[in-house]
Scaffold this active site. Structure first.
Site, mmCIF file in Angstrom:
data_model
loop_
_atom_site.group_PDB
_atom_site.id
_atom_site.type_symbol
_atom_site.label_atom_id
_atom_site.label_comp_id
_atom_site.label_asym_id
_atom_site.label_seq_id
_atom_site.Cartn_x
_atom_site.Cartn_y
_atom_site.Cartn_z
ATOM 1 N N ASP A 140 41.539 43.996 13.840
ATOM 2 C CA ASP A 140 41.586 43.089 12.698
ATOM 3 C C ASP A 140 40.229 42.807 12.076
ATOM 4 O OD1 ASP A 140 41.249 41.874 15.243
ATOM 5 O OD2 ASP A 140 41.655 39.889 14.425
ATOM 6 N N HIS A 187 30.300 37.926 12.033
ATOM 7 C CA HIS A 187 31.074 36.965 11.248
ATOM 8 C C HIS A 187 30.301 36.452 10.029
ATOM 9 C CE1 HIS A 187 34.389 35.860 14.368
ATOM 10 N NE2 HIS A 187 33.876 37.054 14.639
ATOM 11 N N GLU A 235 42.757 40.025 17.317
ATOM 12 C CA GLU A 235 41.822 39.504 18.321
ATOM 13 C C GLU A 235 41.164 38.216 17.835
ATOM 14 O OE1 GLU A 235 38.474 38.373 20.430
ATOM 15 O OE2 GLU A 235 38.216 39.220 18.440
ATOM 16 N N GLU A 236 40.960 38.127 16.523
ATOM 17 C CA GLU A 236 40.319 36.933 15.963
ATOM 18 C C GLU A 236 41.277 35.751 15.866
ATOM 19 O OE1 GLU A 236 37.235 36.802 15.509
ATOM 20 O OE2 GLU A 236 36.524 38.865 15.224
#
Length: 434
Positions: A102, A402, A168-169
């Site tokens: 993702d 990020h 995963e996030e």
């Protein structure tokens, strides 16, 4: 000192007990030959990112590649996950390898030809979508590993399970997702996995370098929200109401004392962070309510429990002292990413052989979190960090994960392919000799 000695013994024990796999040369040659293809995949995924549980096109590309290699493929696992099964020509253990798929709601600023221009609506806001954590490289690396290992299928002493994992996030609100859902749907069974390996590329570690840590490697992560309810009034007459903004400010400052005054930081680190505060609509109106949200990071279970208790105590008691009310909600997200110590000791020599002894370093625990930890709760797992920063760049000036300026050097992926491939065959060799 005892912990330091343990880590040192693990480092040298793992290296000294290692014997090179007879397939190592084949792995290195095949990996190098497909490097251009791996880079091409990565750039395509980077330019076309998808958010968690929405990785539809990403999954299609992965499944098509695995099928082209003759690998058994299962799709739709954990929403959009793809699982490939490669059965070697000889009996042996089942090794799982995992890559997350993702992207993130981040608008890219990096000026590269394959820059993402994808946009979406996220939490009511129009934002860009970007692979701002390197999952595009993880996918491409594992696709490369699948091609390498399938080319020597007859020589493999066991079975390889390729796990391409969504979300995963974190899954969208109201949905399940990630490693936890894939496990719930049986990804570690049929056949049962004996060990799992994974990696994470790092934008502040130089290409060619690998970092690892036995035991607790990345933090447990929890989410919390605090709703502070006061009494609305005119901003010119604050005594006529109960101000939730002032109360919230006091709560924020009070929460800082949890780490600084309530926890034994010689035992393990911890973090309590408020990430957003919302309340009010006009400069001369004291609102009725303020909401804040935040994150908790811990490495120790006793500290984990204590942080939860203190957040609730501090918020509710400060609010009560101001005549307000605080409703606290804490959600447990990911456990500690814990590298199995015997497995780490057994396999770190492989990484040193692949990357060179001087390029593999023990690293401190990271306060980031990883849902690879759910796999490690079920089977022994080893998770390490792969360099993706251009050689010679100062890590202090390299953009963090990020962020809109996050950047990964494509040349770092080759070591990832070689490392995961060698960990797989070396683990099989060790287990079939016992």
């Amino acid at each position: 000192m005892r912990r330091l000695l343990l880590l040192t013994s693990l480092t040298f024990a793992g290296f000294s007990s290692f014997s090179q796999s007879p397939l190592s040369t084949k792995i290195d040659q095949k990996s190098k030959s497909i490097e251009p293809k791996i880079i091409e995949w990565r750039r395509d995924f980077h330019q076309n990112p998808e958010l968690g549980n929405r990785e539809f096109k990403t999954a299609e590309k992965i499944a098509a590649h695995l099928k082209s290699l003759g690998i058994e493929v299962q799709t739709g696992v954990g929403h959009t996950g793809v699982v490939g099964l490669l059965k070697g020509g000889k009996p042996g253990p089942v090794v799982a390898l995992r890559a997350d798929m993702d992207g993130l709601p981040v608008t890219e600023r990096v000026d590269v030809p394959f820059k993402s221009t994808v946009t979406t609506d996220y939490n009511g806001q129009k934002v860009g979508v970007m692979h701002a954590c390197g999952h595009d490289t993880h996918i491409s690396i594992l696709m490369g590993v699948a091609e390498v290992l399938s080319s020597m299928k007859g020589d493999l002493k066991g079975t390889v399970k390729f796990i391409f994992q969504p979300a995963e996030e974190g899954a969208p609100e109201g949905e399940e997702g990630g490693a936890k859902l894939m496990i719930k749907e049986g990804v570690l069974e049929n056949p049962k996995v004996d060990a799992i390996f994974g990696l994470h590329i790092n934008s502040q570690t130089e290409v060619g370098k690998i970092g690892y840590k036995p035991g607790a490697t990345m933090a447990a992560v929890d989410f919390f929200s605090i709703d502070v309810k006061g009494k609305q009034t005119h901003g010119a007459y604050p005594w006529s109401g109960v101000d939730p903004i002032v109360t919230s400010a006091q709560i924020v400052m009070g929460l800082q004392t949890i780490v600084s005054r309530n926890l034994d930081l010689t035992k393990a680190p911890a973090v309590v962070t408020i990430g957003a505060i919302n309340g009010g609509i006009r400069q001369n109106i004291i609102p009725e309510q303020v909401k804040m949200i935040g994150t908790i990071r811990t490495f120790d279970e006793d500290m984990h429990v204590k942080v939860h208790k203190r957040i609730t105590e501090i918020a509710t008691n400060i609010a009560e002292s101001a005549g307000a009310k605080a409703d606290v909600n804490i959600g447990i997200l990911y456990p500690v990413t814990y590298n199995d110590i015997p497995l780490t000791e057994e396999m770190v020599g492989t990484l040193k052989d692949v990357a060179g002894k001087d390029n593999v370093k023990l690293v401190p625990a990271a306060s980031g979190a990883e849902d690879f930890s759910f796999f490690q709760q079920k089977v022994p797992g080893f998770f390490f960090f792969l360099g993706g920063m251009p050689v010679g760049k100062d890590p202090l000036t390299a953009s963090a994960h990020h962020t809109p300026d996050f950047f990964i050097d494509d040349s770092g992926m080759l070591l990832g392919v070689r490392s995961l491939s060698r960990l797989t065959v070396d683990y099989m060799e060790k287990k079939t000799k016992k």
